[in-house]
Design an enzyme around this catalytic site. Structure first.
Site, PDB file in Angstrom:
ATOM      1  N   SER A 116       0.828  -1.215   0.000  1.00 34.51           N
ATOM      2  CA  SER A 116       0.000   0.000   0.000  1.00 34.51           C
ATOM      3  C   SER A 116       0.859   1.261   0.000  1.00 34.51           C
ATOM      4  CB  SER A 116      -0.923   0.017   1.221  1.00 34.51           C
ATOM      5  OG  SER A 116      -1.851  -1.042   1.141  1.00 34.51           O
ATOM      6  N   ASN A 117       1.990   1.217   0.707  1.00 35.22           N
ATOM      7  CA  ASN A 117       2.864   2.383   0.753  1.00 35.22           C
ATOM      8  C   ASN A 117       3.652   2.581  -0.537  1.00 35.22           C
ATOM      9  OD1 ASN A 117       2.821   3.833   3.439  1.00 35.22           O
ATOM     10  ND2 ASN A 117       2.840   1.684   4.057  1.00 35.22           N
ATOM     11  N   LYS A 177       0.048 -10.408   6.914  1.00 38.32           N
ATOM     12  CA  LYS A 177       0.405  -9.070   7.394  1.00 38.32           C
ATOM     13  C   LYS A 177      -0.883  -8.478   7.923  1.00 38.32           C
ATOM     14  CE  LYS A 177       2.233  -4.655   5.402  1.00 38.32           C
ATOM     15  NZ  LYS A 177       1.468  -3.557   5.924  1.00 38.32           N
ATOM     16  N   SER A 208      -2.400  -5.285   9.378  1.00 40.36           N
ATOM     17  CA  SER A 208      -2.125  -3.856   9.551  1.00 40.36           C
ATOM     18  C   SER A 208      -3.106  -3.165  10.486  1.00 40.36           C
ATOM     19  CB  SER A 208      -2.153  -3.170   8.184  1.00 40.36           C
ATOM     20  OG  SER A 208      -1.125  -3.679   7.371  1.00 40.36           O
ATOM     21  N   GLY A 264       1.638  -5.391  10.600  1.00 44.84           N
ATOM     22  CA  GLY A 264       1.766  -4.544   9.421  1.00 44.84           C
ATOM     23  C   GLY A 264       1.981  -3.094   9.776  1.00 44.84           C
TER      24      GLY A 264
END
Lengths: 299, 299, 299, 299
Positions: free
Chosen positions: D48-49, D167, D169, D192
């Site tokens: 996502s980053n 993961k 988050s 995450g």
């Protein structure tokens, strides 16, 4: 008891009802007697698990008075007094003080939620604290109020001399850290759920007001005792064993589940008040199974 | 007045407060006198716009009694009596009946929201209706309760002989159609907002309980009169002219905005009760501008 | 066709799949042929009901081209081209234009939702419109994007010469009025759902892009024809008869329901693409019952 | 590297863009070189980053290939391959495998959210895992997908031989415990987010994929090193010092903040891709202040 540094476990006491819907004060007192024999540091009367929104003012008064009169000496008596209006919250808080409560746990106003800005919350709690005869604690429980009180608000309010702490029921460890970063060291930041009891202890939180303490007070206390004694793995192991029970009597089955478990574990759960429904047979069996797997009941 | 077929406009009456926070009953009566001169079909006392959650029991009783005593003859008096517990809702409803209210408007219980299933809501309303001395209406207002009462629930409850209607504040026309499809013809399905007043009329809804009727009762009534007289475009034009005012005094500025507009329009808005905040100057100016553009005030 | 004033009914075309998951272009063409025989004003290819998020770029291109090639002359071809990035949205829009689409329907970016402020949305749509070879329409569908595009944003964007309209799938009549109040008269404000088709017509909306038009195109068209002819009660009666079918093939059973109904009504529904699931037998029976009660199928 | 027991810190690598919006691969490689000098255990490309939703397929392929080619030997290369359809997710996963990724991180499908039941999610992940040439990990990130994957689903999927971890988050410690209670011991449950890095370590989580590792890799690693060495208070102290930085570059300022901080800390942040906006001056100053207070930059 030093209200500048509350430590230990506090049950948000369930309110047993009779089949006809009346408060069963005798059952309440039997529970209290039993809790008195545990090493709890105090009691919350009129919390969310007390079905407080279902109680009238006479019942609330009587429950506070019974708690004050019958609690073991030295226990911290906290009464829920949150109400939508500032003036009624002050009034209920001062009544609770007059009946003998040591401090009040105050929900934020939430009905007109879109108008309940940070500014409104700071003003509300400040005015309540300014006018309260007893210290107050903030109660953050967004699953009921739909408001998550921000770290900014908590940080500012924690400087008020008459606001001595908060119960954060979010179960969100990162949020606790966020609160810790902005509050004074003598602010009593308490977890409001056993779901993070061990991690919270590890992060310096030293008190918790937790539904689970109604039915497994000694076990909740033992987690902290082991932790303090340096036996972290024993603390963690016990916490993990209790975890599924806690999920069951809160998120999954709610107060009806907590009360049914209370009955199974030697306390007086009694009836929930309508419109809440009792567990059905399938749910009872599933909950019994969870208690059994956790080793807290045996057949 | 035939409670089997309510028609027309009902204001959910604002409660004016004095600067010190006390209810300003004189101001309330002045408003009532003025509303009496409009062709309203009834009054809702203790609705959401009445800041009911900020009132104590004595104040609530007095407001019902004042309404009953001072309302023009023939007007339908509806009192908000919703409470979290079944028993207290019944008690408040029967008190309202004893004070002279013709019917009660009942919020669903919502604090323990995850447990407020369709089954619980049906049971709750059925028990209240069974035990109420006056007819009841269901109040759906998810912006405050976070519960959207399903068509299934409404359909079932609409068969109860003592449940005579509902106020749906969702502003959702498709939801109204969904309710219409499952309710009996004599069930009073009322819009709870002026935001869909004209479309609702067009779809066969013939009554509305709307905040806007506090400050522009004649205009709200006129929309329906023109509609009934077959002047649909006049009805629509007026509805559209009022639309931005309604948005301003509900969604945008809330009760503080409604009260400020009341003051501008010759009613007694007065203070809101804390923790609610009054409008700030910028907001006042913007609201005045909206009223001016709608042609309801002139400078 | 005057894109300054779109009127009528547009189906957001379903994409039939084979059992092996491939697009069934033959089935798509059979549907298109059938729709060509109805008095639809255009087609939306690659809408939400097209399972567009499940299609790859080659499939998307082919579906646009097939639509352009096979649509009856004079029909307005609208292609969904929304993508998260500004540059890709422009690219897909210009590809769609090159393949022959007349205009593009553009979803807002929504993945990084907390950063998708009004400012970002205005900038996004402005840049897309500035760089698009074909006109664009805004697509508001918060049930999928979790973003409700504000009247402020729509008002501002409606002034852009290359933004010619919007599809509002909220089903919220008050929101439509709010949009109408801030948009230019030649802005094509279309309902995105049949759930408010008749009320929307009554309020001056003259076009709709509606899932229901896939399976009951003539009926959706007939509502408007009757309305235009001044037969409002016939229009309303038909709208009300279709209402439960629309609820079933959208909210209740989704695209799998829409496709099953398509099969029952002589179109080619075919398979949904995985991970979507087909209806199970119980659901099929319930849906058949709803179609039967609405009088659109007979056994 | 043993994929049955991933331990350590993995950055979800940012994708630097040039001012014209093109991917700045040189900047990406400079970052990678720098990260290679830290003791990271692997890399997530296309998280996502990474602004993955803004990338096209060619860019995605090139970023995977650059990562595979330039990562220090022995590092675990994880590629984000989640897509809405089952078939495209399998395709992207196998492409990633062909390009050299060791495993894939797979988002759940979420566009048709009301239909994405537990059953659908289990079926989706099972089919992807069955057909993937490389192992997969589940990616739970409800702030973007609005889906919180249940412990039931995770428990079931963790038994699949080709699903090796997840993961999470959420930053929710209680949820981690819930996952731990139902997953096999060799299931790689990774946090995450750095917001709970130390508590997660304390609870037996031994790996984390965290935005903060882009800009402060050594510090993120050091928390774990101190923890493993038994220096818990040093670990906690560092974690607490990093906490406000993490909040700033995730919740408060998002990817634009993360990239600005990257620039300040000697990495190549570069531009965000549109429609995302860069930080404005006020935000830059506030973020700089936070970095300075945490002692990670000095003026």
């Amino acid at each position: 008891m030093d209200i500048k540094s509350l430590t230990g476990v506090i049950p948000p006491m369930i309110t047993p009802f009779k089949e006809n819907g009346d408060v069963d004060y005798d059952a309440f007192l039997l529970n209290l007697e039993k809790w008195n024999r545990s090493d709890l540091c105090g009691y919350l009367v009129l919390g969310s698990n007390s079905e407080t929104v279902y109680l009238n003012e006479r019942e609330k008064q009587k429950l506070i008075e019974l708690t004050v009169t019958n609690a073991r000496k030295g226990r911290f008596i906290l009464a829920g007094t949150g109400s939508e209006s500032t003036r009624q919250t002050i009034e209920l808080t001062n009544h609770a003080g007059a009946f003998g409560a040591h401090a009040a746990l105050v929900l934020p106003p939430y009905y007109y939620i879109s108008k309940m800005t940070d500014e409104v919350l700071v003003t509300f709690y400040t005015e309540v604290a300014d006018n309260a005869d007893i210290p107050i604690l903030i109660y953050n429980v967004s699953k009921f109020t739909h408001i998550e009180i921000s770290a900014q608000v908590i940080g500012e309010l924690s400087r008020h001399p008459n606001i001595i702490g908060m119960k954060d029921s979010s179960g969100n460890v990162a949020q606790l850290i966020g609160y810790q970063n902005v509050t004074a060291p003598d602010f009593n930041l308490m977890t409001g759920t056993a779901s993070i009891w061990y991690p919270a202890l590890k992060l310096g939180v030293s008190a918790g007001i937790m539904a689970l303490a109604n039915i497994l007070p000694n076990e909740c206390i033992e987690v902290r005792k082991q932790f303090i004694a340096g036996n972290e793995s024993a603390a963690e192991e016990l916490y993990r064993r209790l975890f599924p029970v806690n999920t069951a009597v809160t998120a999954t089955y709610g107060i009806a589940g907590l009360k049914y478990a209370a009955d199974l574990l030697g306390f007086k759960g009694g009836y929930v008040r309508k419109p809440m429904l009792m567990l059905i047979d399938n749910e009872k069996r599933a909950l019994m199974q969870i208690l059994s797997e956790a080793g807290v009941i045996h057949f």
